[in-house]
Write a protein that holds these residues in place. Structure first.
Motif, PDB file in Angstrom:
ATOM      1  N   LYS A   1      63.280 -14.890   3.643  1.00  0.00           N
ATOM      2  CA  LYS A   1      64.325 -14.484   2.699  1.00  0.00           C
ATOM      3  C   LYS A   1      65.095 -15.671   2.141  1.00  0.00           C
ATOM      4  O   LYS A   1      65.479 -15.677   0.972  1.00  0.00           O
ATOM      5  N   ASN A   2      65.350 -16.670   2.967  1.00  0.00           N
ATOM      6  CA  ASN A   2      66.140 -17.806   2.472  1.00  0.00           C
ATOM      7  C   ASN A   2      65.321 -19.068   2.261  1.00  0.00           C
ATOM      8  O   ASN A   2      65.851 -20.145   2.009  1.00  0.00           O
ATOM      9  N   PHE A   3      63.993 -18.943   2.363  1.00  0.00           N
ATOM     10  CA  PHE A   3      63.117 -20.104   2.233  1.00  0.00           C
ATOM     11  C   PHE A   3      63.270 -20.796   0.878  1.00  0.00           C
ATOM     12  O   PHE A   3      63.378 -22.028   0.801  1.00  0.00           O
ATOM     13  N   GLU A   4      63.267 -20.021  -0.206  1.00  0.00           N
ATOM     14  CA  GLU A   4      63.359 -20.620  -1.536  1.00  0.00           C
ATOM     15  C   GLU A   4      64.643 -21.428  -1.692  1.00  0.00           C
ATOM     16  O   GLU A   4      64.634 -22.545  -2.220  1.00  0.00           O
ATOM     17  N   THR A   5      65.754 -20.880  -1.226  1.00  0.00           N
ATOM     18  CA  THR A   5      67.045 -21.542  -1.392  1.00  0.00           C
ATOM     19  C   THR A   5      67.195 -22.748  -0.474  1.00  0.00           C
ATOM     20  O   THR A   5      67.560 -23.846  -0.909  1.00  0.00           O
ATOM     21  N   GLU A   6      66.902 -22.542   0.805  1.00  0.00           N
ATOM     22  CA  GLU A   6      67.186 -23.569   1.798  1.00  0.00           C
ATOM     23  C   GLU A   6      66.126 -24.668   1.864  1.00  0.00           C
ATOM     24  O   GLU A   6      66.411 -25.766   2.358  1.00  0.00           O
TER      25      GLU A   6
ATOM     26  N   ASP B   1      67.074 -31.950  -4.419  1.00  0.00           N
ATOM     27  CA  ASP B   1      68.195 -32.880  -4.349  1.00  0.00           C
ATOM     28  C   ASP B   1      68.170 -33.778  -3.125  1.00  0.00           C
ATOM     29  O   ASP B   1      68.766 -34.859  -3.142  1.00  0.00           O
ATOM     30  N   ILE B   2      67.503 -33.353  -2.068  1.00  0.00           N
ATOM     31  CA  ILE B   2      67.516 -34.098  -0.811  1.00  0.00           C
ATOM     32  C   ILE B   2      66.210 -33.826  -0.078  1.00  0.00           C
ATOM     33  O   ILE B   2      65.679 -32.717  -0.152  1.00  0.00           O
ATOM     34  N   PRO B   3      65.643 -34.821   0.628  1.00  0.00           N
ATOM     35  CA  PRO B   3      64.442 -34.545   1.426  1.00  0.00           C
ATOM     36  C   PRO B   3      64.731 -33.473   2.481  1.00  0.00           C
ATOM     37  O   PRO B   3      65.775 -33.500   3.134  1.00  0.00           O
TER      38      PRO B   3
ATOM     39  N   ALA C   1      71.915 -35.874  12.413  1.00  0.00           N
ATOM     40  CA  ALA C   1      73.309 -36.322  12.476  1.00  0.00           C
ATOM     41  C   ALA C   1      73.405 -37.832  12.241  1.00  0.00           C
ATOM     42  O   ALA C   1      74.274 -38.298  11.507  1.00  0.00           O
ATOM     43  N   ASP C   2      72.479 -38.591  12.840  1.00  0.00           N
ATOM     44  CA  ASP C   2      72.504 -40.051  12.692  1.00  0.00           C
ATOM     45  C   ASP C   2      72.298 -40.483  11.245  1.00  0.00           C
ATOM     46  O   ASP C   2      72.882 -41.477  10.801  1.00  0.00           O
ATOM     47  N   TYR C   3      71.486 -39.738  10.507  1.00  0.00           N
ATOM     48  CA  TYR C   3      71.180 -40.109   9.121  1.00  0.00           C
ATOM     49  C   TYR C   3      72.262 -39.641   8.144  1.00  0.00           C
ATOM     50  O   TYR C   3      72.162 -39.892   6.940  1.00  0.00           O
ATOM     51  N   GLY C   4      73.267 -38.968   8.663  1.00  0.00           N
ATOM     52  CA  GLY C   4      74.459 -38.680   7.868  1.00  0.00           C
ATOM     53  C   GLY C   4      74.227 -37.922   6.579  1.00  0.00           C
ATOM     54  O   GLY C   4      74.812 -38.265   5.543  1.00  0.00           O
TER      55      GLY C   4
ATOM     56  N   PHE D   1      68.947 -36.495   4.927  1.00  0.00           N
ATOM     57  CA  PHE D   1      67.872 -35.513   4.865  1.00  0.00           C
ATOM     58  C   PHE D   1      68.383 -34.233   5.503  1.00  0.00           C
ATOM     59  O   PHE D   1      69.386 -34.227   6.229  1.00  0.00           O
ATOM     60  N   LYS D   2      67.715 -33.139   5.210  1.00  0.00           N
ATOM     61  CA  LYS D   2      68.118 -31.831   5.724  1.00  0.00           C
ATOM     62  C   LYS D   2      67.036 -31.325   6.673  1.00  0.00           C
ATOM     63  O   LYS D   2      65.850 -31.355   6.350  1.00  0.00           O
TER      64      LYS D   2
END
Length: 318
Positions: free
Chosen positions: A7-12, A19-21, A46-49, A52-53
């Motif tokens: 359900k949220n695959f397209e968005t997330e 916009d971000i890896p 967390a380390d990469y701030g 990336f997501k």
């Protein structure tokens, strides 16, 4: 870290990767390797701030997504950028190798800072403050000299403002590369046309004077080329292309193919920037899942004009 389902695959995942890896971790609660890998990935996020997501997909519960990506073993991680898979790995690899994997694709902090400054510079140009934009781009290029996109924007703005000496210095490192990037060669050709207008007496000729000289001798390529460069400098790009075609039609090899090289440079400068890819443009997501509809692919007027001149050049050269 975000848990993702159909359900949220397209968005997330797909939209976010524009916009971000986005690193997609296909896992299973049954897998011991997943329990080893998962906390390492979360620590790295967390380390990469925020560079990336991380998203997690339970392959047991989301068989459609796992199947769409061809997942055959767990854990499998796939990195998406601009809606497309670009790299991946399987198994619980150690942290040093995970960092090496991410560093191949994830922008550095300096790169992100340079991109932000370049975006601010674009806004300053739009608001009518090119000098402030130039300062922003200079700072961005100093921060990351390897960012060719910033170098291009900086050099193009310099040329537009008449800063030829600084523009030559900015172009020197990239024009020495092999192969050369066409966009930088195009900027060099544009600057050469502007310098010609400033330095050559013919830069002040009215078009009628060029036409009179050409009427006497249609193979006066030097005069035709001078006219084309003046038109190029004045921003009359289709007219410049038409004049260059007249040379190419009669002698494509003239002056070390100067007419063809200038023609190609003008086309490069006329070509609109490519929009970011979107899954809708292909009718499928990166994982191959069918979407409800497909976007109509239409060519904008500027792209159509460029295409028409590319065809004309091809006809002349073949």
């Amino acid at each position: 870290m975000i848990d993702v389902n159909i359900k949220n695959f397209e968005t997330e995942v797909i939209a976010a990767s524009m916009d971000i890896p986005v690193l997609v971790d296909f896992w299973s609660p049954r897998s011991g390797q997943c329990k080893t890998l998962s906390p390492i990935l979360e620590t790295l996020e967390a380390d990469y701030g925020g560079r990336f997501k991380l998203v997690k997909i339970n392959s047991d519960e989301e068989a459609q997504l796992a199947g769409a990506f061809g997942i055959k073993s767990i854990p499998t991680c796939i990195l998406l950028m601009n809606g497309q898979p670009v790299d991946g790995f399987t198994g619980a690899i150690p942290e040093d190798k995970l960092r090496a994997f991410l560093d191949k694709h994830v922008p550095s902090e300096d790169e992100l800072m340079a991109e932000a400054e370049a975006a601010e510079a674009g806004a300053l140009v739009e608001s009518g403050d090119p000098q402030a934009a130039l300062a922003k781009l200079a700072d961005a290029l100093t921060t990351n000299p390897a960012n060719d996109d910033v170098r291009y924007d900086y050099t193009k703005l310099l040329i537009g403002l008449g800063g030829f000496e600084e523009a030559h210095a900015a172009l020197t490192p990239v024009l020495s590369q092999i192969p050369k990037q066409l966009r930088f060669e195009a900027l060099a050709q544009w600057m050469a046309a502007l310098e010609f207008v400033h330095q050559d007496d013919r830069g002040n000729w009215p078009l009628e004077q060029f036409d009179a000289a050409i009427a006497v001798n249609k193979r006066d390529f030097d005069t035709r080329y001078a006219k084309a460069r003046c038109l190029f400098a004045e921003g009359q790009l289709p007219a410049a292309l038409d004049e260059l075609l007249e040379i190419i039609m009669r002698d494509k090899k003239w002056n070390d193919e100067a007419a063809r090289k200038t023609f190609v440079a003008i086309l490069e400068l006329m070509t609109p920037p490519k929009p970011k890819a979107s899954p809708e443009s292909h009718g499928k997501t990166a994982g191959g899942i069918e979407l409800a509809g497909k976007a109509a692919m239409t060519e904008d007027p500027q792209s159509a004009l460029v295409s028409s001149y590319r065809r004309k050049l091809s006809m002349m050269l073949n």
